[in-house]
Write a protein that holds these residues in place. Structure first.
Motif, PDB file in Angstrom:
ATOM      1  N   SER A   1      60.443  28.203  22.841  1.00 19.52           N
ATOM      2  CA  SER A   1      59.594  28.705  23.783  1.00 19.52           C
ATOM      3  C   SER A   1      59.058  30.131  23.572  1.00 19.52           C
ATOM      4  CB  SER A   1      60.343  28.748  25.096  1.00 19.52           C
ATOM      5  OG  SER A   1      61.637  29.748  24.966  1.00 19.52           O
ATOM      6  N   CYS A   2      57.682  30.524  24.083  1.00 18.09           N
ATOM      7  CA  CYS A   2      57.129  31.613  23.654  1.00 18.09           C
ATOM      8  C   CYS A   2      57.320  32.659  24.789  1.00 18.09           C
ATOM      9  CB  CYS A   2      55.673  31.209  23.550  1.00 18.09           C
ATOM     10  SG  CYS A   2      54.377  32.725  23.363  1.00 18.09           S
TER      11      CYS A   2
ATOM     12  N   TYR B   1      58.908  34.095  19.967  1.00 14.47           N
ATOM     13  CA  TYR B   1      59.288  32.685  19.881  1.00 14.47           C
ATOM     14  C   TYR B   1      60.994  32.597  19.777  1.00 14.47           C
ATOM     15  CZ  TYR B   1      54.193  32.264  19.163  1.00 14.47           C
ATOM     16  OH  TYR B   1      53.166  32.269  19.525  1.00 14.47           O
ATOM     17  N   CYS B   2      61.745  31.736  20.703  1.00 14.48           N
ATOM     18  CA  CYS B   2      62.994  31.672  20.699  1.00 14.48           C
ATOM     19  C   CYS B   2      63.345  30.472  19.382  1.00 14.48           C
ATOM     20  CB  CYS B   2      63.412  30.924  22.003  1.00 14.48           C
ATOM     21  SG  CYS B   2      65.141  30.699  22.116  1.00 14.48           S
TER      22      CYS B   2
ATOM     23  N   LYS C   1      67.806  34.383  20.158  1.00 15.32           N
ATOM     24  CA  LYS C   1      67.530  34.662  18.749  1.00 15.32           C
ATOM     25  C   LYS C   1      65.786  34.413  18.852  1.00 15.32           C
ATOM     26  CE  LYS C   1      71.740  34.418  16.230  1.00 15.32           C
ATOM     27  NZ  LYS C   1      72.388  33.802  14.896  1.00 15.32           N
ATOM     28  N   LEU C   2      65.133  35.598  18.500  1.00 16.30           N
ATOM     29  CA  LEU C   2      63.819  35.695  18.825  1.00 16.30           C
ATOM     30  C   LEU C   2      63.034  35.980  17.409  1.00 16.30           C
ATOM     31  CD1 LEU C   2      63.694  37.163  22.316  1.00 16.30           C
ATOM     32  CD2 LEU C   2      63.585  34.715  21.836  1.00 16.30           C
ATOM     33  N   GLU C   3      61.959  35.490  17.379  1.00 11.23           N
ATOM     34  CA  GLU C   3      61.042  35.896  15.991  1.00 11.23           C
ATOM     35  C   GLU C   3      59.700  35.980  16.564  1.00 11.23           C
ATOM     36  OE1 GLU C   3      60.026  33.709  11.796  1.00 11.23           O
ATOM     37  OE2 GLU C   3      62.168  33.991  12.386  1.00 11.23           O
TER      38      GLU C   3
ATOM     39  N   TYR D   1      57.153  34.247  30.494  1.00 11.33           N
ATOM     40  CA  TYR D   1      56.675  33.320  29.467  1.00 11.33           C
ATOM     41  C   TYR D   1      54.941  33.472  28.839  1.00 11.33           C
ATOM     42  CZ  TYR D   1      60.878  30.425  30.537  1.00 11.33           C
ATOM     43  OH  TYR D   1      62.248  29.953  30.475  1.00 11.33           O
ATOM     44  N   CYS D   2      54.824  33.158  28.006  1.00 13.54           N
ATOM     45  CA  CYS D   2      53.556  33.488  27.388  1.00 13.54           C
ATOM     46  C   CYS D   2      52.351  32.894  28.310  1.00 13.54           C
ATOM     47  CB  CYS D   2      53.351  33.125  26.043  1.00 13.54           C
ATOM     48  SG  CYS D   2      54.511  33.679  24.866  1.00 13.54           S
TER      49      CYS D   2
END
Length: 285
Positions: A147-148, A170-171, A186-188, A211-212
């Motif tokens: 998910s964003c 992003y997860c 954890k996100l990137e 959420y995006c």
């Protein structure tokens, strides 16, 4: 009298039937009064954050009721050392109300047949429970992975990673971390920067993200000039009430007052009062 007894028997049967038919759907970790639904579930003991010295409320073996004379699983101060429980899995084999002062009593069994009793004297929230069910962790992974999100600034420790122009994270996974303590995402981002953010900080203590697609709708409706306000959770005089509600959250209650000669709606959030006249923020006290 006979009719009253019959009614009570029927009521007891309905309650028992509803409890038997109830099931745990893994959508929440804290079950409140429905503690009996933990039976059969596998619990993972949450790792503790660095500043916490040990676990409480765990007893070694099966204990029929809480009492000061019972020894804890850990040291004489009642804290179980981190390394003896952290990340271990236990299956719940019994859940019962043993004593009115300890409404929840869970009997836990590990894969090597260690038995623990966990007591709590209140129906805890997600963040205060020392465990997470394996089913809940899997469900959140399914729901959130890939998910964003746009993370609010106060949850990003490294301020250099706050990019208002490209704020998307992003997860990549949902898991447990002893750096943060408990469940983390954890996100990137697109620049391959990586962060870990507490699940409780994102969801339990007020919403710490957008959420995006939700964020993009806000920007489209209110204008890109408010991107900083959304990410840094800041409101400003003249801002529309609807945008303030997005940034601050709707207050549980609001009052009326006078700002000069005009009637105003007043939101009290924390130690601040926000005054709205004609649906716009007119002052902050």
């Amino acid at each position: 009298m006979k009719n009253a007894i019959t009614f009570l028997l029927l009521l007891t049967g309905l309650i028992s039937f509803s409890q038997e038919k109830a099931y745990y759907d893994s959508t929440t970790n804290a079950l409140g009064e429905n503690y009996h639904l933990y039976v059969g579930q596998t619990l993972i003991i949450k790792p503790l954050s660095p500043e916490v010295s040990g676990y409480s409320s765990f007893y070694n073996g099966y204990k029929p009721a809480p009492h000061p004379k019972y020894s804890y699983f850990g040291d004489r101060y009642g804290l179980t050392p981190k390394d003896s429980l952290s990340m271990r899995k236990f299956k719940v084999i019994e859940a019962s109300m043993k004593d009115k002062y300890a409404p929840v009593c869970l009997i836990l069994l590990s894969s090597n047949n260690d038995t623990l009793t966990y007591y709590t004297t209140e129906y805890a929230d997600d963040w205060s429970l020392p465990f997470v069910t394996e089913g809940f962790l899997k469900k959140q992974t399914e729901r959130l992975k890939n998910s964003c999100m746009v993370i609010k600034s106060y949850l990003i420790k490294d301020s250099t990673l706050i990019n208002v122009e490209v704020p998307y994270w992003y997860c990549t996974s949902v898991g447990l971390s002893d750096d943060v303590g408990g469940v983390v995402l954890k996100l990137e981002n697109v620049s391959k920067n990586k962060i870990e953010v507490s699940y409780d900080a994102l969801f339990t203590f007020g919403k710490g993200f957008y959420y995006c697609d939700e964020y993009n709708r806000h920007i489209k409706k209110h204008g890109a000039r408010f991107a900083d306000n959304l990410i840094y959770s800041q409101v400003q005089i003249g801002m529309k009430r609807s945008l303030c509600a997005i940034i601050l959250g709707e207050p549980k209650t609001s009052n009326s007052a006078y700002a000069g000669s005009q009637s105003a709606e007043v939101w009290t959030i924390g130690n601040r009062a926000y005054y709205f006249t004609n649906n716009r923020l007119s002052s902050i006290h």
